[in-house]
Motif scaffolding. Sequence first.
Motif, PDB file in Angstrom:
ATOM      1  N   ARG A  74      -5.090  -2.723  -2.896  1.00 27.53           N
ATOM      2  CA  ARG A  74      -4.167  -3.794  -3.300  1.00 27.53           C
ATOM      3  C   ARG A  74      -4.663  -5.110  -2.707  1.00 27.53           C
ATOM      4  NH1 ARG A  74      -3.348  -4.864   2.198  1.00 27.53           N
ATOM      5  NH2 ARG A  74      -3.474  -2.847   3.204  1.00 27.53           N
ATOM      6  N   ASN A  93      -9.136  -1.276   0.511  1.00 21.90           N
ATOM      7  CA  ASN A  93      -7.691  -1.314   0.301  1.00 21.90           C
ATOM      8  C   ASN A  93      -7.424  -1.276  -1.191  1.00 21.90           C
ATOM      9  OD1 ASN A  93      -7.226  -1.467   3.018  1.00 21.90           O
ATOM     10  ND2 ASN A  93      -6.800  -3.642   3.065  1.00 21.90           N
ATOM     11  N   GLU A 151      -7.480   3.948  -0.196  1.00 18.32           N
ATOM     12  CA  GLU A 151      -6.898   3.310   0.987  1.00 18.32           C
ATOM     13  C   GLU A 151      -6.122   4.276   1.849  1.00 18.32           C
ATOM     14  OE1 GLU A 151      -4.263  -0.489   2.473  1.00 18.32           O
ATOM     15  OE2 GLU A 151      -4.416  -0.123   0.336  1.00 18.32           O
ATOM     16  N   TRP A 152      -5.311   5.150   1.233  1.00 20.80           N
ATOM     17  CA  TRP A 152      -4.410   5.943   2.075  1.00 20.80           C
ATOM     18  C   TRP A 152      -5.081   7.142   2.745  1.00 20.80           C
ATOM     19  CZ3 TRP A 152      -3.500  10.952   0.459  1.00 20.80           C
ATOM     20  CH2 TRP A 152      -3.454  11.235  -0.922  1.00 20.80           C
ATOM     21  N   ASP A 198       0.806  -1.217   0.000  1.00 18.01           N
ATOM     22  CA  ASP A 198       0.000   0.000   0.000  1.00 18.01           C
ATOM     23  C   ASP A 198       0.841   1.271   0.000  1.00 18.01           C
ATOM     24  OD1 ASP A 198       0.963  -0.402   2.570  1.00 18.01           O
ATOM     25  OD2 ASP A 198      -1.004  -0.536   3.528  1.00 18.01           O
ATOM     26  N   LEU A 212      -2.278   5.439   6.296  1.00 18.36           N
ATOM     27  CA  LEU A 212      -1.800   4.064   6.365  1.00 18.36           C
ATOM     28  C   LEU A 212      -1.122   3.805   7.702  1.00 18.36           C
ATOM     29  CD1 LEU A 212      -0.202   3.799   2.807  1.00 18.36           C
ATOM     30  CD2 LEU A 212      -2.491   3.070   3.524  1.00 18.36           C
TER      31      LEU A 212
END
Length: 421
Positions: free
Chosen positions: A288, A286, A101-102, A72, A148
Amino acid sequence: MKLLVVGSGGREHAIAKKLLESQGVEQVFVAPGNDGMTLDGLDLVNIGISEHSKLIEFAKENDVAWSFIGPDDALAAGIVDDFNQAGLKAFGPSRLAAELEWSKDFAKEIMVKYGVPTAAYGTFSDFEEAKAYIEKQGAPIVVKADGLALGKGVVVAETVEQAVEAAQEMLLDNKFGDSGARVVIEEFLDGEEFSLFAFVNGDKFYILPTAQDHKRAYDGDKGPNTGGMGAYAPVPHLPQSVVDQSVETIIKLVLKGMIAEGRPYLGVLYAGLILTTDGPKVIEFNSRFGDPETQIILPRLTSDFAQNITDILDKKEPTITWLDEGVTLGVVVASEGYPLDYEKGVELPAKTDGDIITYYAGAKFAENSRALLSNGGRVYMLVTTADTVSAAQEKIYNQLKKQNTTGLFYRTDIGSKAVKN
């Protein structure tokens, strides 16, 4: 064809191993990888995931057809953008698409805007405001670092005091650095959690088998959150109708929304979902493959993995097939003390293969021998496929009992939720 996998953990081991099994793939490089991967014929490249220019130079010099980006933080740092700008193909989202996600706040904004079902929430950078929100909402309640945090920035607080303490650690005590400079505070959702993955290119997506991860360190879902202590796929007690509903009300809508926002998605999309009385809702996205879900999903792939990804990158319709019987289950073996302080250098048992696969996450050869030593929090994972969850558990745990795991630990109840259902 030569391929490059960026990353070093068990997820990347599983990806690279599966790619090497593909027809037409002569070599798979892993950067930086870990020494355990070499036992499966993978070639390590001593370049870190943040060294984009060096990775690009290596890919060009070695005629790499395309790269698969695992972690990530690499995606959040724009590694795919850099590869693309250098004229190289990479399977993974751009930095802007990876914001799903981040930034948990961004993901929430997208879900609210495009009608994706999720928990009610508030986002805060001021501790006193966060505290007031928690006290107003009551407990149980969930406190998340916005950025993250290696799978550890989520606190499911059973009391108001626990929630306030979590917010204080993130906002005032800087527990997660910049990742905790903002917090997302969510309503607690009750229900069964499951993971739903898709291979994506824009508005085209291909759903993978469902999986269930075990995040807590100890049996009975006790102890601190980890990156994941084991998983199984598919989730046998989850009706297909729930998957279909999740695709219609979540996957399709979020991908449509990302296109509308000028951030078309490419790569693996991971939806962490929970089945509530109101239907499936999103806990998190997410950008990934999950770890350890990758290690139990990819062994179920019966089509040519490299060809599948090549076709998706080229916007061709892939032929993707999966094992449609039995269950694949895996148990993570970690260093004692993980996810907090732990020691390295524990000698590891011999690699298993065939019926029971070993994937390495944190392993390194001893200086003067080929003995593998522990070199991380999560060290290795044993994976097998059997007719039922119970049969898979029996195979894995019988093997683990034979191994010397002094200085290591593992959960003894991976998959037990499925057995109870």
